[in-house]
Design a protein around this motif. Structure first.
Motif, PDB file in Angstrom:
ATOM      1  N   ALA A   1       9.313  20.569 -16.347  1.00  0.00           N
ATOM      2  CA  ALA A   1       9.738  21.125 -17.561  1.00  0.00           C
ATOM      3  C   ALA A   1      11.252  21.044 -17.725  1.00  0.00           C
ATOM      4  CB  ALA A   1       9.362  22.564 -17.720  1.00  0.00           C
ATOM      5  N   LYS A   2      11.859  20.935 -16.504  1.00  0.00           N
ATOM      6  CA  LYS A   2      13.502  20.827 -16.525  1.00  0.00           C
ATOM      7  C   LYS A   2      13.828  19.199 -16.510  1.00  0.00           C
ATOM      8  CE  LYS A   2      14.224  25.531 -14.556  1.00  0.00           C
ATOM      9  NZ  LYS A   2      14.900  26.302 -13.620  1.00  0.00           N
ATOM     10  N   LEU A   3      14.890  19.156 -17.352  1.00  0.00           N
ATOM     11  CA  LEU A   3      15.242  17.681 -17.592  1.00  0.00           C
ATOM     12  C   LEU A   3      15.736  17.104 -16.131  1.00  0.00           C
ATOM     13  CD1 LEU A   3      15.919  15.115 -19.171  1.00  0.00           C
ATOM     14  CD2 LEU A   3      18.016  16.167 -19.849  1.00  0.00           C
ATOM     15  N   LEU A   4      16.475  17.547 -15.473  1.00  0.00           N
ATOM     16  CA  LEU A   4      17.173  16.919 -14.405  1.00  0.00           C
ATOM     17  C   LEU A   4      16.135  16.563 -13.212  1.00  0.00           C
ATOM     18  CD1 LEU A   4      19.569  15.633 -12.762  1.00  0.00           C
ATOM     19  CD2 LEU A   4      20.217  18.158 -12.008  1.00  0.00           C
ATOM     20  N   PRO A   5      15.358  17.824 -12.738  1.00  0.00           N
ATOM     21  CA  PRO A   5      14.374  17.407 -11.890  1.00  0.00           C
ATOM     22  C   PRO A   5      13.249  16.364 -12.342  1.00  0.00           C
ATOM     23  CG  PRO A   5      14.540  19.693 -11.833  1.00  0.00           C
ATOM     24  CD  PRO A   5      15.559  19.170 -13.136  1.00  0.00           C
ATOM     25  N   ALA A   6      12.997  16.428 -13.693  1.00  0.00           N
ATOM     26  CA  ALA A   6      12.233  15.500 -13.799  1.00  0.00           C
ATOM     27  C   ALA A   6      12.729  14.148 -13.786  1.00  0.00           C
ATOM     28  CB  ALA A   6      11.898  15.715 -15.347  1.00  0.00           C
ATOM     29  N   LEU A   7      13.944  13.826 -13.987  1.00  0.00           N
ATOM     30  CA  LEU A   7      14.491  12.527 -14.356  1.00  0.00           C
ATOM     31  C   LEU A   7      14.655  12.016 -12.574  1.00  0.00           C
ATOM     32  CD1 LEU A   7      17.242  12.993 -16.609  1.00  0.00           C
ATOM     33  CD2 LEU A   7      15.627  11.455 -16.769  1.00  0.00           C
ATOM     34  N   LEU A   8      15.035  12.953 -11.597  1.00  0.00           N
ATOM     35  CA  LEU A   8      14.909  12.701 -10.355  1.00  0.00           C
ATOM     36  C   LEU A   8      13.478  12.060  -9.867  1.00  0.00           C
ATOM     37  CD1 LEU A   8      17.283  15.396  -8.983  1.00  0.00           C
ATOM     38  CD2 LEU A   8      17.874  13.195  -9.445  1.00  0.00           C
ATOM     39  N   LEU A   9      12.492  12.987 -10.169  1.00  0.00           N
ATOM     40  CA  LEU A   9      11.301  12.582  -9.852  1.00  0.00           C
ATOM     41  C   LEU A   9      10.846  11.265 -10.584  1.00  0.00           C
ATOM     42  CD1 LEU A   9       9.282  15.873 -10.153  1.00  0.00           C
ATOM     43  CD2 LEU A   9       9.560  14.801  -7.981  1.00  0.00           C
ATOM     44  N   LEU A  10      11.038  10.906 -11.672  1.00  0.00           N
ATOM     45  CA  LEU A  10      10.765   9.753 -12.356  1.00  0.00           C
ATOM     46  C   LEU A  10      11.713   8.566 -11.779  1.00  0.00           C
ATOM     47  CD1 LEU A  10       9.570   8.363 -14.482  1.00  0.00           C
ATOM     48  CD2 LEU A  10      11.441   8.757 -15.948  1.00  0.00           C
TER      49      LEU A  10
ATOM     50  N   PHE B   1       0.820  -1.203  -0.074  1.00  0.00           N
ATOM     51  CA  PHE B   1      -0.014   0.054  -0.137  1.00  0.00           C
ATOM     52  C   PHE B   1       0.828   1.292   0.061  1.00  0.00           C
ATOM     53  CE2 PHE B   1      -2.117   3.520   2.339  1.00  0.00           C
ATOM     54  CZ  PHE B   1      -3.248   3.905   1.628  1.00  0.00           C
ATOM     55  N   ALA B   2       1.828   1.275   0.993  1.00  0.00           N
ATOM     56  CA  ALA B   2       2.831   2.484   1.075  1.00  0.00           C
ATOM     57  C   ALA B   2       3.479   2.850  -0.436  1.00  0.00           C
ATOM     58  CB  ALA B   2       3.430   2.388   2.071  1.00  0.00           C
ATOM     59  N   SER B   3       3.828   1.618  -0.851  1.00  0.00           N
ATOM     60  CA  SER B   3       4.864   1.953  -2.208  1.00  0.00           C
ATOM     61  C   SER B   3       3.879   2.371  -3.332  1.00  0.00           C
ATOM     62  CB  SER B   3       5.266   0.508  -2.528  1.00  0.00           C
ATOM     63  OG  SER B   3       5.954  -0.095  -1.619  1.00  0.00           O
ATOM     64  N   PHE B   4       2.535   1.934  -3.587  1.00  0.00           N
ATOM     65  CA  PHE B   4       1.825   2.425  -4.724  1.00  0.00           C
ATOM     66  C   PHE B   4       1.311   3.917  -4.376  1.00  0.00           C
ATOM     67  CE2 PHE B   4       0.450  -2.086  -5.700  1.00  0.00           C
ATOM     68  CZ  PHE B   4       1.234  -2.194  -6.869  1.00  0.00           C
ATOM     69  N   LEU B   5       1.069   4.095  -2.942  1.00  0.00           N
ATOM     70  CA  LEU B   5       0.568   5.267  -2.650  1.00  0.00           C
ATOM     71  C   LEU B   5       1.611   6.683  -2.881  1.00  0.00           C
ATOM     72  CD1 LEU B   5      -1.644   7.186  -1.269  1.00  0.00           C
ATOM     73  CD2 LEU B   5      -0.357   6.788   0.740  1.00  0.00           C
ATOM     74  N   LEU B   6       2.982   6.157  -2.697  1.00  0.00           N
ATOM     75  CA  LEU B   6       4.106   7.188  -2.763  1.00  0.00           C
ATOM     76  C   LEU B   6       4.246   7.296  -4.537  1.00  0.00           C
ATOM     77  CD1 LEU B   6       6.266   6.074   0.089  1.00  0.00           C
ATOM     78  CD2 LEU B   6       5.332   8.286  -0.266  1.00  0.00           C
ATOM     79  N   ALA B   7       4.324   6.234  -5.291  1.00  0.00           N
ATOM     80  CA  ALA B   7       4.568   6.232  -6.500  1.00  0.00           C
ATOM     81  C   ALA B   7       3.784   7.253  -7.282  1.00  0.00           C
ATOM     82  CB  ALA B   7       4.366   4.978  -7.220  1.00  0.00           C
ATOM     83  N   PHE B   8       2.660   7.504  -6.894  1.00  0.00           N
ATOM     84  CA  PHE B   8       1.864   8.548  -7.699  1.00  0.00           C
ATOM     85  C   PHE B   8       2.145   9.995  -7.744  1.00  0.00           C
ATOM     86  CE2 PHE B   8      -1.479  11.920  -8.153  1.00  0.00           C
ATOM     87  CZ  PHE B   8      -2.147  11.573  -9.342  1.00  0.00           C
ATOM     88  N   PRO B   9       2.816  10.741  -6.717  1.00  0.00           N
ATOM     89  CA  PRO B   9       3.151  12.172  -6.626  1.00  0.00           C
ATOM     90  C   PRO B   9       4.617  12.127  -7.753  1.00  0.00           C
ATOM     91  CG  PRO B   9       3.221  11.318  -4.672  1.00  0.00           C
ATOM     92  CD  PRO B   9       2.560  10.195  -5.442  1.00  0.00           C
ATOM     93  N   PHE B  10       5.218  11.093  -7.494  1.00  0.00           N
ATOM     94  CA  PHE B  10       6.676  11.079  -8.249  1.00  0.00           C
ATOM     95  C   PHE B  10       6.427  10.908  -9.670  1.00  0.00           C
ATOM     96  CE2 PHE B  10       8.642   9.557  -3.913  1.00  0.00           C
ATOM     97  CZ  PHE B  10       9.453  10.716  -4.171  1.00  0.00           C
ATOM     98  N   ALA B  11       5.618   9.979 -10.015  1.00  0.00           N
ATOM     99  CA  ALA B  11       5.424   9.831 -11.551  1.00  0.00           C
ATOM    100  C   ALA B  11       4.725  11.184 -12.222  1.00  0.00           C
ATOM    101  CB  ALA B  11       4.606   8.527 -11.693  1.00  0.00           C
ATOM    102  N   ALA B  12       3.542  11.459 -11.612  1.00  0.00           N
ATOM    103  CA  ALA B  12       2.921  12.764 -11.886  1.00  0.00           C
ATOM    104  C   ALA B  12       3.757  13.992 -12.175  1.00  0.00           C
ATOM    105  CB  ALA B  12       1.597  12.780 -11.321  1.00  0.00           C
ATOM    106  N   GLY B  13       4.561  14.031 -10.974  1.00  0.00           N
ATOM    107  CA  GLY B  13       5.251  15.257 -11.092  1.00  0.00           C
ATOM    108  C   GLY B  13       6.431  15.274 -12.373  1.00  0.00           C
ATOM    109  N   ALA B  14       7.068  13.978 -12.547  1.00  0.00           N
ATOM    110  CA  ALA B  14       7.746  14.070 -13.481  1.00  0.00           C
ATOM    111  C   ALA B  14       7.417  14.574 -14.781  1.00  0.00           C
ATOM    112  CB  ALA B  14       8.414  12.633 -13.734  1.00  0.00           C
ATOM    113  N   VAL B  15       6.052  14.122 -15.261  1.00  0.00           N
ATOM    114  CA  VAL B  15       5.341  14.646 -16.520  1.00  0.00           C
ATOM    115  C   VAL B  15       5.351  16.268 -16.659  1.00  0.00           C
ATOM    116  CG1 VAL B  15       3.237  14.406 -17.957  1.00  0.00           C
ATOM    117  CG2 VAL B  15       4.282  12.386 -16.787  1.00  0.00           C
TER     118      VAL B  15
END
Length: 410
Positions: free
Chosen positions: A300-309, A283-297
């Motif tokens: 607009a900057k490459l490095l922060p997007a890669l870190l979020l991804l 549960f904790a894993s799936f819950l945390l995955a969403f803000p990271f994945a959506a934030g990466a999209v």
């Protein structure tokens, strides 16, 4: 073959299972240029594999519950490896679709059996960690598949990529056929083997079904990202085919391996405090995955997007070991091959059998960035289904029965 040697042989087979499966995605741009196909047709190449994979798995599960499983493991490796090599010789899109379907036949035969077969050879209190180690083949094999596809495809063409990655599985399959012995099946009397009523009981196991649904939603997201992120890197960040495969492959192997390893360790450690340890970790894993994945999209900057991804990849791989361990815990020994087959059917029917082609269609209509964002929402219902599974597991008492140190009911 002792337990340690068995683990390494099955791990290597699992590694090439994912290499041969994922090499396709790094050569998407090369296939598209050579065969003149659309994004929807590219997505269908991934989906047809999963369609065959999920439909064939229950058939394998039925017979594997009644026969010596090493024969299925070895023969399945030979089939998927030969089919991967056959991709190098196709002349048109229809032939490539057929070859991808045959890869699904081979890999379903292996995956259905390998995890429960391996788990039976190790203690219960170590199974989440063991199956997490086994699941490391997913990020490592996927990364090597992306890398091999990108590098080999860039320098020698996509046909060479398929030909070269298919060879090792042939040798490993022969080794499995000749060296592995299914001691559990040899010692099992006919009356201990699965009956049809056992399968009906399995399908009424609500904790098991909801866990499969949670796994399906995670698989939907992972399948969509795996198929389309290398192309996303290529289109939006200007990466070459080789660089896109290299960067995404490196992220998958590092972040995926880290997440898989941590998930197994955390679940086994938490198991000392609560019987719901597997579900809490999932549960904790799936819950945390969403803000990271959506934030990466949205970034607009490459490095922060890669870190979020990268953070999203870690989170989406965290449940790998705990899910497999929970599936073992929620089902009886005599029907475990079928249990994993049913899980395979559900997770791919609702997951990565449809997500690549749906994302391809969404990309054709709204653009690839919107399609990737749509994919990230799948982890939210996964959280809900995990809670439902935990509730029914606690109500049934199956976890407490399984984890109590005594001989397990067949």
């Amino acid at each position: 073959m002792n337990a340690k040697k068995l683990f390494w042989l099955l791990f290597l087979l699992n590694l090439f299972n994912y290499i041969d499966r994922q090499v396709l995605f790094s050569v998407f741009p090369l296939l598209q240029a050579d065969l003149h196909i659309t994004d929807t047709q590219l997505g269908t190449l991934a989906s047809v594999f999963m369609l065959v994979y999920m439909l064939y798995a229950p058939l394998v599960g039925y017979f594997a519950d009644r026969t010596q499983r090493q024969k299925w493991i070895g023969a399945s490796a030979l089939i998927w490896s030969a089919a991967t090599m056959a991709c190098a010789w196709v002349k048109n899109y229809a032939a490539l679709l057929t070859a991808r379907g045959l890869i699904g036949v081979g890999e379903a035969g292996f995956t259905t059996i390998a995890q429960p077969f391996l788990a039976e050879n190790f203690p219960k209190e170590k199974r989440a960690t063991l199956l997490a180690y086994f699941a490391l083949a997913l990020p490592i094999g996927s990364a090597l598949g992306y890398l091999a596809g990108g590098v080999l495809g860039q320098h020698w063409g996509w046909r060479a990529a398929f030909m070269l990655v298919g060879v090792p599985g042939l040798f490993l399959g022969l080794l499995a056929l000749t060296q592995i012995k299914d001691t559990f099946r040899l010692a099992q009397s006919p009356r201990d083997r699965a009956r049809r009523v056992d399968y009906l009981i399995l399908l009424r196991n609500k904790a098991f079904i909801f866990l499969c649904l949670a796994h399906a939603m995670g698989t939907f997201a992972l399948g969509g990202f795996s198929a389309w992120l290398p192309t996303y890197f290529h289109r939006f960040w200007g990466f070459s085919v080789s660089r896109a495969g290299l960067v995404f492959g490196a992220m998958v192997v590092v972040c995926g391996a880290l997440g898989t390893f941590l998930g197994g360790k955390l679940a086994d450690k938490l198991l000392k405090k609560t019987h719901l340890a597997y579900f809490i970790t999932i549960f904790a894993s799936f819950l945390l995955a969403f803000p990271f994945a959506a934030g990466a999209v949205f970034c607009a900057k490459l490095l922060p997007a890669l870190l979020l991804l990268a953070g999203g990849i870690v989170c989406i791989f965290l449940p790998m070991g705990p899910i497999s361990a929970a599936l073992v815990a929620l089902t009886r020994t005599r029907v475990r091959s079928m249990a994993f087959a049913v899980n395979i059917f559900i997770i791919h029917a609702l997951g990565d059998a449809v997500s690549p082609v749906l994302l391809g269609k969404a990309s054709d209509i709204w653009g690839l960035k919107t399609a990737i964002l749509f994919c990230s929402f799948a982890v939210l219902p996964a959280c809900l289904f995990t809670l439902c599974s935990a509730w029914f597991a606690r109500k049934s008492g199956r976890l407490r029965e399984y984890l109590t140190p005594k001989t397990e009911t067949k």
